[in-house]
Structures are given as C-alpha cells and as structure tokens.
Motif scaffolding. Structure first.
Motif, PDB file in Angstrom:
ATOM      1  N   TYR A   1     -20.991  30.610  56.139  1.00 31.55           N
ATOM      2  CA  TYR A   1     -20.378  30.386  54.827  1.00 31.55           C
ATOM      3  C   TYR A   1     -18.871  30.195  54.965  1.00 31.55           C
ATOM      4  CZ  TYR A   1     -19.820  35.472  55.375  1.00 31.55           C
ATOM      5  OH  TYR A   1     -19.540  36.726  55.865  1.00 31.55           O
ATOM      6  N   ASN A   2     -18.340  29.352  54.100  1.00 31.62           N
ATOM      7  CA  ASN A   2     -16.909  29.046  54.065  1.00 31.62           C
ATOM      8  C   ASN A   2     -16.228  30.063  53.154  1.00 31.62           C
ATOM      9  OD1 ASN A   2     -14.356  27.880  53.116  1.00 31.62           O
ATOM     10  ND2 ASN A   2     -14.998  26.014  54.184  1.00 31.62           N
ATOM     11  N   LYS A   3     -15.448  30.948  53.739  1.00 28.81           N
ATOM     12  CA  LYS A   3     -14.839  32.035  52.979  1.00 28.81           C
ATOM     13  C   LYS A   3     -13.845  31.518  51.933  1.00 28.81           C
ATOM     14  CE  LYS A   3     -15.209  35.810  56.326  1.00 28.81           C
ATOM     15  NZ  LYS A   3     -14.445  36.848  57.072  1.00 28.81           N
ATOM     16  N   LYS A   4     -13.074  30.516  52.295  1.00 27.42           N
ATOM     17  CA  LYS A   4     -12.062  30.011  51.368  1.00 27.42           C
ATOM     18  C   LYS A   4     -12.716  29.431  50.121  1.00 27.42           C
ATOM     19  CE  LYS A   4      -8.138  26.865  50.895  1.00 27.42           C
ATOM     20  NZ  LYS A   4      -8.616  26.392  49.561  1.00 27.42           N
ATOM     21  N   LEU A   5     -13.735  28.587  50.328  1.00 21.03           N
ATOM     22  CA  LEU A   5     -14.398  27.973  49.180  1.00 21.03           C
ATOM     23  C   LEU A   5     -15.056  29.027  48.294  1.00 21.03           C
ATOM     24  CD1 LEU A   5     -16.107  24.827  50.761  1.00 21.03           C
ATOM     25  CD2 LEU A   5     -14.096  24.888  49.286  1.00 21.03           C
ATOM     26  N   LEU A   6     -15.781  29.950  48.900  1.00 19.06           N
ATOM     27  CA  LEU A   6     -16.465  30.972  48.106  1.00 19.06           C
ATOM     28  C   LEU A   6     -15.472  31.864  47.370  1.00 19.06           C
ATOM     29  CD1 LEU A   6     -19.466  32.085  50.360  1.00 19.06           C
ATOM     30  CD2 LEU A   6     -19.366  30.305  48.617  1.00 19.06           C
ATOM     31  N   ASN A   7     -14.347  32.140  47.995  1.00 19.99           N
ATOM     32  CA  ASN A   7     -13.311  32.934  47.327  1.00 19.99           C
ATOM     33  C   ASN A   7     -12.739  32.171  46.137  1.00 19.99           C
ATOM     34  OD1 ASN A   7     -11.564  35.367  47.342  1.00 19.99           O
ATOM     35  ND2 ASN A   7      -9.937  33.865  47.698  1.00 19.99           N
ATOM     36  N   ASP A   8     -12.503  30.879  46.313  1.00 21.49           N
ATOM     37  CA  ASP A   8     -11.984  30.040  45.215  1.00 21.49           C
ATOM     38  C   ASP A   8     -12.952  30.018  44.045  1.00 21.49           C
ATOM     39  OD1 ASP A   8      -9.772  29.440  46.737  1.00 21.49           O
ATOM     40  OD2 ASP A   8     -10.477  27.445  47.337  1.00 21.49           O
ATOM     41  N   TYR A   9     -14.245  30.081  44.328  1.00 20.32           N
ATOM     42  CA  TYR A   9     -15.260  30.024  43.277  1.00 20.32           C
ATOM     43  C   TYR A   9     -15.642  31.402  42.751  1.00 20.32           C
ATOM     44  CZ  TYR A   9     -15.858  25.368  45.374  1.00 20.32           C
ATOM     45  OH  TYR A   9     -15.651  24.108  45.890  1.00 20.32           O
ATOM     46  N   GLY A  10     -14.982  32.453  43.258  1.00 22.76           N
ATOM     47  CA  GLY A  10     -15.296  33.806  42.823  1.00 22.76           C
ATOM     48  C   GLY A  10     -16.644  34.303  43.310  1.00 22.76           C
TER      49      GLY A  10
ATOM     50  N   GLU B   1     -17.816  21.789  58.597  1.00 24.76           N
ATOM     51  CA  GLU B   1     -16.543  21.837  59.313  1.00 24.76           C
ATOM     52  C   GLU B   1     -15.410  21.239  58.486  1.00 24.76           C
ATOM     53  OE1 GLU B   1     -17.258  19.788  62.943  1.00 24.76           O
ATOM     54  OE2 GLU B   1     -18.474  21.386  63.825  1.00 24.76           O
ATOM     55  N   GLN B   2     -15.718  20.233  57.683  1.00 22.84           N
ATOM     56  CA  GLN B   2     -14.710  19.544  56.888  1.00 22.84           C
ATOM     57  C   GLN B   2     -14.477  20.192  55.523  1.00 22.84           C
ATOM     58  OE1 GLN B   2     -16.381  15.603  56.783  1.00 22.84           O
ATOM     59  NE2 GLN B   2     -15.839  15.162  58.916  1.00 22.84           N
TER      60      GLN B   2
ATOM     61  N   ALA C   1     -18.960  26.522  68.409  1.00 18.50           N
ATOM     62  CA  ALA C   1     -18.354  25.244  68.001  1.00 18.50           C
ATOM     63  C   ALA C   1     -17.465  25.430  66.781  1.00 18.50           C
ATOM     64  CB  ALA C   1     -19.450  24.226  67.707  1.00 18.50           C
ATOM     65  N   LEU C   2     -17.911  26.219  65.817  1.00 22.60           N
ATOM     66  CA  LEU C   2     -17.130  26.405  64.597  1.00 22.60           C
ATOM     67  C   LEU C   2     -15.847  27.184  64.853  1.00 22.60           C
ATOM     68  CD1 LEU C   2     -19.992  27.189  62.048  1.00 22.60           C
ATOM     69  CD2 LEU C   2     -18.777  25.033  62.377  1.00 22.60           C
ATOM     70  N   GLU C   3     -15.872  28.053  65.844  1.00 20.59           N
ATOM     71  CA  GLU C   3     -14.666  28.810  66.189  1.00 20.59           C
ATOM     72  C   GLU C   3     -13.531  27.896  66.616  1.00 20.59           C
ATOM     73  OE1 GLU C   3     -15.935  33.111  67.984  1.00 20.59           O
ATOM     74  OE2 GLU C   3     -16.565  31.371  69.142  1.00 20.59           O
ATOM     75  N   LYS C   4     -13.875  26.730  67.107  1.00 24.75           N
ATOM     76  CA  LYS C   4     -12.870  25.803  67.625  1.00 24.75           C
ATOM     77  C   LYS C   4     -12.303  24.880  66.549  1.00 24.75           C
ATOM     78  CE  LYS C   4     -15.147  25.767  72.148  1.00 24.75           C
ATOM     79  NZ  LYS C   4     -15.879  24.936  73.153  1.00 24.75           N
TER      80      LYS C   4
ATOM     81  N   ASP D   1     -11.967  28.857  57.902  1.00 22.61           N
ATOM     82  CA  ASP D   1     -12.152  30.286  57.657  1.00 22.61           C
ATOM     83  C   ASP D   1     -13.606  30.507  57.247  1.00 22.61           C
ATOM     84  OD1 ASP D   1     -11.799  32.967  57.186  1.00 22.61           O
ATOM     85  OD2 ASP D   1     -10.706  32.705  55.291  1.00 22.61           O
ATOM     86  N   PHE D   2     -14.414  30.922  58.207  1.00 24.58           N
ATOM     87  CA  PHE D   2     -15.845  31.049  57.926  1.00 24.58           C
ATOM     88  C   PHE D   2     -16.369  32.416  58.307  1.00 24.58           C
ATOM     89  CE2 PHE D   2     -15.932  30.056  62.411  1.00 24.58           C
ATOM     90  CZ  PHE D   2     -17.085  30.661  62.902  1.00 24.58           C
ATOM     91  N   GLY D   3     -17.548  32.712  57.844  1.00 23.76           N
ATOM     92  CA  GLY D   3     -18.261  33.925  58.216  1.00 23.76           C
ATOM     93  C   GLY D   3     -19.697  33.567  58.526  1.00 23.76           C
ATOM     94  N   VAL D   4     -20.420  34.519  59.107  1.00 25.66           N
ATOM     95  CA  VAL D   4     -21.821  34.272  59.437  1.00 25.66           C
ATOM     96  C   VAL D   4     -22.600  35.573  59.271  1.00 25.66           C
ATOM     97  CG1 VAL D   4     -21.362  34.625  61.899  1.00 25.66           C
ATOM     98  CG2 VAL D   4     -23.421  33.405  61.201  1.00 25.66           C
ATOM     99  N   MET D   5     -23.821  35.451  58.824  1.00 20.97           N
ATOM    100  CA  MET D   5     -24.683  36.595  58.579  1.00 20.97           C
ATOM    101  C   MET D   5     -26.126  36.171  58.830  1.00 20.97           C
ATOM    102  SD  MET D   5     -24.532  36.545  54.389  1.00 20.97           S
ATOM    103  CE  MET D   5     -25.944  37.615  54.116  1.00 20.97           C
TER     104      MET D   5
END
Length: 447
Positions: free
Chosen positions: A172-181, A288-289, A304-307, A312-316
């Motif tokens: 999950y993209n932390k920035k996007l999810l944070n922007d959307y609450g 990624e984009q 790959a995503l770390e690079k 700013d992502f997370g994984v679960m």
C-alpha cells in the motif's frame, strides 16, 4: 511409483513465480559443457580433499546476486571440505533441461525445485528421498516452519529441503492513503473485516481520489496472478483440493470456488476497483508511479519497490477477505536429483550445503522471500531488514500450497486462461467461468 523420466515444458502456472526469481541483469559465464553459469566457482581445497558438487539453479537478477553471495560465503566457510560449483540456467527451460539431464545420468548433485514442481519430479522418481542422508548430515527437520516443510513431504517422507516461501502480500502507498484519510495512526490501512470491509476500503479510495487513483493493482488479463488470488480466496473460503478425492476429476466447481470467483467479479466488473486489463508488464509500474493505492504482489516485489525513489509504501499479509486466513504461495526448495550411481560423500555434501542455505536464510530474505527456518526470523540480521517482519511470520503460517499432483501445472494453466478471459473480456458470465475451467481441467486429467 512407475519410473518415467519426464521432460515436460514449464507450465504457465510457474511462469510468473519463476520470473520473480530470474529477472535479467547479472553477468553469467559458460562452463565446460556450455551451460550458463553464475561465475561462482569454488576455490580448490588444499590437497584436493574437498568434495566438489555441482549446483543448478534458475535465479537471475537480484535473486541471482544474493544466491551468488551465499554460495561464495559457503565455499569460503567450507574450503577444506566442500566446494560448490554454481551453474545458472535460464528459467524458461530449467525444468526441461533438469529432467533431461537426470534421465541421461548427467544431472547435477544438487538443484533448486519449486515446491509446486515436486509432485511431478517425485512421481517420476527423479528426486532422492532424504531421510537417511539428512540424518547423517545432522539436518533438524524440527527447525523448519512446519507449514512450509509440508510442501516437501510425500507419504511421510522428505524429498527436499525448503529454502523459503514466496507468497502474495498486500502492498500500500502510505502517502496516498494518508491523503485520503485511509491510513491509521499505526501506519497501516484502515481496513474493516471481511469482504464488505475490504470492498468498502477500495471503494473509498476510488471515491476520495475522484476516480484518479486505481484502488487495487494485480495482473488480470495475462499471467497467473489472478489464478493465485482466486486460490487465495478459495482457501479463505475453506476450499480443499482442486481435484476429486481420487484425483481423476476437477473438484473446484463448488460453493467455495464460486464464492472466491464472486469476489473477483465484484472487484473487476461490479465495483470496478481492480482493472481487468492489467498485465505483468504494467501492473507494478502503476504502483511505483503512485497511480495505484494498493496492490497484491509477490513478496519478491519488496526488494524492487525499496529501490524506487520517494515511494513511501508499506506491506502486510493479504487481508482475510473471506472466512479464514490463507494465501497462495510457493517455495524454493533444494533437491538431490536421482543419480544412477550415487556418491555418498557428494550426497552428504549436497545436503549439508542445502541445510546451510536455509540456516542462512536472512541473506536470502533480502530478496523479499520468507525464510523456511523459524529461528531465522528471530535473528538481528533478519529483523533489521525493513518490511520483511511485517508479513513474514503470518504469511509463513497461512500460506497454502497447490494440491500435490503431477498434473497441477497443466490444470492450473487451464484455470488461468479462463480467469484471464473472464477478467479482460467482461463477456464471460460468472456462472459459466468455473464450468468452463472444470471442463478444460477434466480434459487434462483424462489424458
């Protein structure tokens, strides 16, 4: 078991899993026989006392780099006793060449096999049973995660040493999810339980982004990922085997299979939170984009995503969308191919090497894979790696391997074709999907 050395082509069901192990990008060399090698030849031991073994694998790209480093480290630590020559083959032809080499009596001393490929190899008597050899090499079967180890057992006997499990995970993209609450204070998605909770979350992404952000990304039109997700949901719905009890017919056109399919239908065609036209080439790029808020991807995507700069992502673990925790997964295992004239010293060296690889799984987990040995997850070397601990233990316990059958590959191919058609065309009635896949599977099983 009847001896029948097989040289079947690699099935589609394995293609993406193998591709995860084999992205191009590392230098290779040719050995004397013209095979593609990794260039990790071992040093010669003083006095020629070291037992030399040949190791075939299919790892390329980042995976190949990590495996090369592991072989090098093993050789340095065992320079007076064991010398491993690593030979890398192209993944697309790996199993065909491995089977042919074993059949001709020129197979390697030790090799990689996916757990999903073991039923065919074991059924063809192409793999050495490990009980006595492992005992002599002091292998402790109790050190492995029991769930992962189960994928290497046949009729109560061990036929491989598991190196890892590689399964689906939820990114999950932390920035996007944070922007959307939609991101909690714990840094994880605000997900409510069950199907309704998951769909509510994905629809919230679509609504709050004004339709500009894809809620969920996963290859749907091509490749095996949609089959893997259907299997995840099938097992979450408490589905059992893909076959009837005697293995003669397909057994997935049932209540659990339909329940899993209905979730996919809702995601793709009804709620439209998962595009039906995504391919292995474009689905991860969308994440990624920053064009997709979440994605169901293999754990190997972690490296790959770390690079990716500024991502700013997370994984679960994949959420429990239906009734119980479960997720698709496969496993890289280490086998001893059957030899016409077994060499006890080489067999002992090969098992020692295989067990060492698993024991040093923290090196391998840098590629995103989940180590097979339980204690590896407790080491500082593993814990200091970001993201891995967020999914490793839970996924290892909840991974569900495909039904053990020599025909699981071609049957999976047929299910995949129908699911790809269902996702991409929008013309296949959901009620007819499993019936069509069942008919195709039964044709394979009747041969």
């Amino acid at each position: 078991m009847k001896k029948k050395w097989a040289t079947a082509a690699v099935s589609t069901i394995l293609s993406l899993s193998l591709a995860a192990c084999s992205t191009a990008g590392t230098g290779t060399t040719k050995d004397a026989a013209g095979k593609t090698g990794s260039g990790v030849d071992s040093p010669s031991a003083a006095g020629g006392k070291a037992v030399e073994i040949t190791y075939w694998n299919l790892f390329g790209g980042g995976d190949g780099d990590f495996m090369d480093a592991m072989v090098k480290k093993f050789n340095e630590a065992h320079k007076d006793s064991i010398s491993v020559k690593s030979v890398r083959l192209e993944w697309g032809e790996y199993y065909t060449k491995l089977s042919a080499a074993i059949s001709s009596g020129s197979g390697p001393d030790v090799a990689v096999s996916h757990a999903s490929r073991l039923p065919e190899l074991v059924g063809n008597q192409a793999v050495t049973q490990l009980e006595d050899i492992a005992k002599q090499a002091n292998v402790n079967w109790g050190s492995f995660n029991e769930n992962i180890l189960s994928g290497t057992e046949f009729e109560g006997k061990h036929y491989a040493i598991p190196l890892d499990t590689h399964a689906q995970a939820y990114f999950y993209n932390k920035k996007l999810l944070n922007d959307y609450g939609l991101l909690g204070e714990d840094g994880k998605p605000k997900l409510e339980p069950g199907t309704e909770g998951f769909m509510k979350f994905l629809n919230a992404v679509k609504e709050k982004s004004g339709g500009k952000t894809i809620p969920l990304t996963l290859p749907t039109a091509q490749g095996s990922d949609i089959y893997w997700l259907w299997w995840t949901l099938y097992k979450q719905a408490d589905g059992e085997s893909l076959f009837s009890s005697d293995g003669s017919k397909a057994g997935f056109n049932n209540e659990q299979g339909k329940k899993a399919l209905n979730v996919l239908d809702r995601m793709i065609h009804k709620d439209k939170v998962l595009p039906g036209n995504l391919t292995p080439d474009n689905f991860q790029k969308l994440f990624e984009q920053g064009k997709a808020a979440t994605g169901v991807m293999g754990v190997w995507a972690t490296g790959a995503l770390e690079k990716v700069k500024d991502l700013d992502f997370g994984v679960m673990p994949v959420p429990t969308i239906l009734d119980k925790p479960a997720v698709w997964g496969d496993s890289h295992t280490i086998i001893l191919p059957k030899a016409k004239n077994p060499d006890a010293k080489k067999q002992n060296a090969a098992v020692t090497f295989a067990d060492w690889l698993s024991t040093n799984g923290a090196m391998w987990s840098q590629a995103g894979h989940i180590p097979a040995k339980k204690d590896v997850l407790l080491t500082d070397e593993f814990k200091k790696q970001q993201y891995r601990s967020d999914y490793a233990s839970t996924t290892a316990n909840n991974v569900r391997f495909f039904t053990k059958s020599p025909k699981i590959g071609p049957v999976g191919d047929e299910i995949t074709k129908v699911l790809n058609e269902f996702a991409s065309s929008g013309k296949l009635n959901p009620d007819d999907v499993l019936t069509k896949a069942e008919a195709a599977a039964n044709k394979v099983l009747s041969k």
